[in-house]
Write a protein that holds these residues in place. Structure first.
Motif, PDB file in Angstrom:
ATOM      1  N   ILE A  63       0.841  -1.193   0.000  1.00 19.14           N
ATOM      2  CA  ILE A  63       0.000   0.000   0.000  1.00 19.14           C
ATOM      3  C   ILE A  63       0.879   1.247   0.000  1.00 19.14           C
ATOM      4  O   ILE A  63       1.913   1.289   0.655  1.00 19.14           O
ATOM      5  N   ARG A  64       0.475   2.245  -0.751  1.00 19.19           N
ATOM      6  CA  ARG A  64       1.182   3.519  -0.733  1.00 19.19           C
ATOM      7  C   ARG A  64       0.163   4.656  -0.774  1.00 19.19           C
ATOM      8  O   ARG A  64      -1.017   4.440  -1.042  1.00 19.19           O
ATOM      9  N   LYS A  65       0.646   5.863  -0.520  1.00 25.32           N
ATOM     10  CA  LYS A  65      -0.211   7.040  -0.606  1.00 25.32           C
ATOM     11  C   LYS A  65       0.214   7.890  -1.787  1.00 25.32           C
ATOM     12  O   LYS A  65       1.410   8.071  -2.041  1.00 25.32           O
ATOM     13  N   ASP A  66      -0.755   8.418  -2.512  1.00 29.38           N
ATOM     14  CA  ASP A  66      -0.421   9.323  -3.604  1.00 29.38           C
ATOM     15  C   ASP A  66      -0.143  10.715  -3.039  1.00 29.38           C
ATOM     16  O   ASP A  66      -0.176  10.933  -1.823  1.00 29.38           O
ATOM     17  N   LYS A  67       0.133  11.679  -3.895  1.00 29.65           N
ATOM     18  CA  LYS A  67       0.518  13.017  -3.437  1.00 29.65           C
ATOM     19  C   LYS A  67      -0.593  13.736  -2.674  1.00 29.65           C
ATOM     20  O   LYS A  67      -0.346  14.707  -1.956  1.00 29.65           O
ATOM     21  N   ASN A  68      -1.835  13.246  -2.829  1.00 29.06           N
ATOM     22  CA  ASN A  68      -2.956  13.851  -2.117  1.00 29.06           C
ATOM     23  C   ASN A  68      -3.302  13.094  -0.833  1.00 29.06           C
ATOM     24  O   ASN A  68      -4.281  13.419  -0.161  1.00 29.06           O
ATOM     25  N   GLY A  69      -2.473  12.081  -0.512  1.00 26.15           N
ATOM     26  CA  GLY A  69      -2.695  11.317   0.702  1.00 26.15           C
ATOM     27  C   GLY A  69      -3.668  10.166   0.549  1.00 26.15           C
ATOM     28  O   GLY A  69      -3.976   9.459   1.508  1.00 26.15           O
ATOM     29  N   LYS A  70      -4.159   9.951  -0.669  1.00 27.53           N
ATOM     30  CA  LYS A  70      -5.089   8.853  -0.920  1.00 27.53           C
ATOM     31  C   LYS A  70      -4.338   7.527  -0.902  1.00 27.53           C
ATOM     32  O   LYS A  70      -3.271   7.389  -1.486  1.00 27.53           O
ATOM     33  N   ILE A  71      -4.892   6.527  -0.218  1.00 18.01           N
ATOM     34  CA  ILE A  71      -4.253   5.219  -0.116  1.00 18.01           C
ATOM     35  C   ILE A  71      -4.508   4.418  -1.391  1.00 18.01           C
ATOM     36  O   ILE A  71      -5.650   4.301  -1.858  1.00 18.01           O
ATOM     37  N   ILE A  72      -3.441   3.875  -1.951  1.00 14.89           N
ATOM     38  CA  ILE A  72      -3.540   3.074  -3.168  1.00 14.89           C
ATOM     39  C   ILE A  72      -3.013   1.670  -2.892  1.00 14.89           C
ATOM     40  O   ILE A  72      -1.908   1.501  -2.381  1.00 14.89           O
ATOM     41  N   GLN A  73      -3.799   0.672  -3.223  1.00 15.00           N
ATOM     42  CA  GLN A  73      -3.385  -0.727  -3.069  1.00 15.00           C
ATOM     43  C   GLN A  73      -2.740  -1.178  -4.377  1.00 15.00           C
ATOM     44  O   GLN A  73      -3.371  -1.179  -5.434  1.00 15.00           O
ATOM     45  N   LYS A  74      -1.483  -1.554  -4.314  1.00 19.12           N
ATOM     46  CA  LYS A  74      -0.793  -2.041  -5.512  1.00 19.12           C
ATOM     47  C   LYS A  74      -1.208  -3.477  -5.794  1.00 19.12           C
ATOM     48  O   LYS A  74      -1.563  -4.229  -4.873  1.00 19.12           O
ATOM     49  N   ASP A  75      -1.141  -3.861  -7.074  1.00 21.77           N
ATOM     50  CA  ASP A  75      -1.692  -5.150  -7.473  1.00 21.77           C
ATOM     51  C   ASP A  75      -0.647  -6.236  -7.743  1.00 21.77           C
ATOM     52  O   ASP A  75      -0.984  -7.337  -8.193  1.00 21.77           O
ATOM     53  N   GLY A  76       0.627  -5.949  -7.480  1.00 18.57           N
ATOM     54  CA  GLY A  76       1.652  -6.965  -7.693  1.00 18.57           C
ATOM     55  C   GLY A  76       1.979  -7.215  -9.153  1.00 18.57           C
ATOM     56  O   GLY A  76       2.559  -8.238  -9.505  1.00 18.57           O
ATOM     57  N   ILE A  77       1.594  -6.261 -10.005  1.00 16.77           N
ATOM     58  CA  ILE A  77       1.867  -6.375 -11.440  1.00 16.77           C
ATOM     59  C   ILE A  77       2.716  -5.194 -11.882  1.00 16.77           C
ATOM     60  O   ILE A  77       2.401  -4.043 -11.557  1.00 16.77           O
ATOM     61  N   TRP A  78       3.801  -5.477 -12.592  1.00 21.03           N
ATOM     62  CA  TRP A  78       4.604  -4.400 -13.173  1.00 21.03           C
ATOM     63  C   TRP A  78       4.225  -4.224 -14.625  1.00 21.03           C
ATOM     64  O   TRP A  78       4.038  -5.198 -15.360  1.00 21.03           O
ATOM     65  N   ARG A  79       4.107  -2.975 -15.032  1.00 21.57           N
ATOM     66  CA  ARG A  79       3.799  -2.645 -16.426  1.00 21.57           C
ATOM     67  C   ARG A  79       4.797  -1.606 -16.899  1.00 21.57           C
ATOM     68  O   ARG A  79       5.083  -0.652 -16.167  1.00 21.57           O
ATOM     69  N   PRO A  80       5.336  -1.753 -18.106  1.00 19.43           N
ATOM     70  CA  PRO A  80       6.280  -0.744 -18.613  1.00 19.43           C
ATOM     71  C   PRO A  80       5.649   0.632 -18.591  1.00 19.43           C
ATOM     72  O   PRO A  80       4.450   0.780 -18.834  1.00 19.43           O
ATOM     73  N   LYS A  81       6.446   1.619 -18.268  1.00 21.49           N
ATOM     74  CA  LYS A  81       5.940   2.992 -18.233  1.00 21.49           C
ATOM     75  C   LYS A  81       5.498   3.390 -19.636  1.00 21.49           C
ATOM     76  O   LYS A  81       6.224   3.253 -20.602  1.00 21.49           O
ATOM     77  N   GLY A  82       4.304   3.890 -19.740  1.00 20.19           N
ATOM     78  CA  GLY A  82       3.794   4.307 -21.046  1.00 20.19           C
ATOM     79  C   GLY A  82       2.899   5.509 -20.894  1.00 20.19           C
ATOM     80  O   GLY A  82       2.715   6.037 -19.794  1.00 20.19           O
TER      81      GLY A  82
END
Length: 216
Positions: free
Chosen positions: A79-98
Motif C-alpha cells: 500500500i502507498r499514498k499518492d501526493k494527495n494522501g489517498k491510499i492506493i493498493q498495488k496489485d503486484g503487477i509491473w507494467r512498462p511505463k507508457g
C-alpha cells in the motif's frame, strides 16, 4: 542520481568522453548491465529493475519487454499514498511505463523491443555476462540511481549524469545509426510516431550532417 527540477535529459547526458570513462570504470556485471540497458539500448529504470532473463532472445540478440509481469518488489506490492494522501493498493503487477497519445487511441510503451543489440559489442557482452549469473535484476529503481552515482564517482566524469540522461545518450546515438529515420528512432525508444522528442534528436543529427558536409 535523480534528475533535478527544470533540467532536461540532454543536460544530464554523458559526453562521448564521459561514456568511455563510465565503461572503463565499470566491471561489476550489475553496473555493466545498467549501462548496457540505459546508455546503449535506451531502457528506462523500470525496465532495467524488472528485467528477467526470459526477455532475452539470444539467437536474435534482442530484448523483448512484456506488456506486464508479476512482481514481488515493494514498488509493485503493498500500500502507498499518492501526493494527495489517498491510499492506493498495488496489485503486484509491473507494467512498462507508457502514456496515452493525444488522440487517446493507443498507449505507447518504452522500447518493448530493443532491436539487434549486437551492433553494440560492449553492450552485447555485458548482457551475456549478466544473464550468465542472474535470472533477474536484483535491485530496485532507487538502487540503480545509487549504483550510477558510484560509477560516476569512480569515472570522474565532467558532468552530472542520470539514468534518464543515459537514455538521452542512447537516443542521440541511435539517431545517427538510423541516419535520421524518425520512425526507426521512435520504435527503438518506445516513443509515439512522429514524437516531438524524436524530432529533437533527428534535428541534432541533421545539423551535424550539414556541418560535416560544409567542412567537406
Amino acid at each position: 542520481m535523480s534528475r533535478t527540477l527544470h533540467t532536461t535529459a540532454k543536460e544530464c547526458s554523458p559526453s562521448p568522453e564521459d561514456a568511455n570513462k563510465l565503461m572503463q570504470a565499470c566491471h561489476d556485471p550489475i553496473d555493466r548491465f545498467i549501462l548496457a540497458g540505459a546508455m546503449f539500448l535506451g531502457m528506462d529504470k523500470g525496465a532495467i529493475a524488472h528485467f528477467r532473463d526470459t526477455w532475452v532472445i539470444q539467437h536474435e540478440n534482442r530484448i523483448k519487454i512484456p506488456d506486464s509481469q508479476s512482481c514481488s518488489k515493494p514498488c509493485c506490492n503493498g500500500i502507498r499514498k499518492d501526493k494527495n494522501g489517498k491510499i492506493i493498493q498495488k496489485d503486484g503487477i509491473w507494467r512498462p511505463k507508457g502514456k496515452h497519445t493525444k488522440s487517446g487511441n493507443y498507449v505507447t510503451y518504452r522500447n518493448i523491443d530493443t532491436g539487434d543489440y549486437s551492433i553494440f559489442p560492449w553492450a552485447g557482452e555485458s548482457i551475456k555476462i549478466f544473464i550468465a549469473g542472474y535470472k533477474e535484476f536484483p535491485l530496485s529503481e532507487r538502487a540503480i540511481n545509487l549504483r550510477l552515482d558510484a560509477m560516476i564517482e569512480r569515472a570522474k566524469t565532467s558532468r552530472r549524469i542520470t539514468v534518464h540522461g543515459l537514455r538521452s545518450f542512447a537516443a542521440s546515438n541511435l539517431s545517427h545509426i538510423f541516419k535520421g529515420d524518425i520512425s526507426k528512432l521512435c520504435s527503438a525508444m518506445g516513443w509515439e510516431p512522429d514524437s516531438p522528442m524524436a524530432k529533437v534528436y533527428v534535428k541534432q543529427y541533421q545539423l551535424k550532417q550539414a556541418y560535416e558536409e560544409g567542412k567537406g
